[in-house]
Design a protein around this motif. Sequence first.
Motif: not given
Length: 112
Positions: A11-20, A62-65, A70-74
Amino acid sequence: MDWAVAAALGMVGGGLVEAVAVWGNLAAWQQARHEARRRGRRLPPLTRYLDPAADSLVAVTRLLLGATAAVVLHTQISGVLTAIAVGASAPALLAQLGASRPAVAAERETTP
């Protein structure tokens, strides 16, 4: 990596993309305002560059994706930065996984 930690970091990664993405829209708005001031025109409203309803929905998606990827590949994720990168690349990663076909199915489609 534990799936809950992976989800949070995704979710942090998705949030970073959205912030950009939001920053890019804000920078375009700033540039348009400077141009309008220079030419003595009316300043463009922020709502021409940001749509709170649509942008919020995209941000949540984006957060959910990011969390989902990450869960799928954890079990394959070995570190914090990797989990964040998986979350940031989630839309492209999940689209690629969805588009991949097993070799047998691809062979059947190409065999006359």
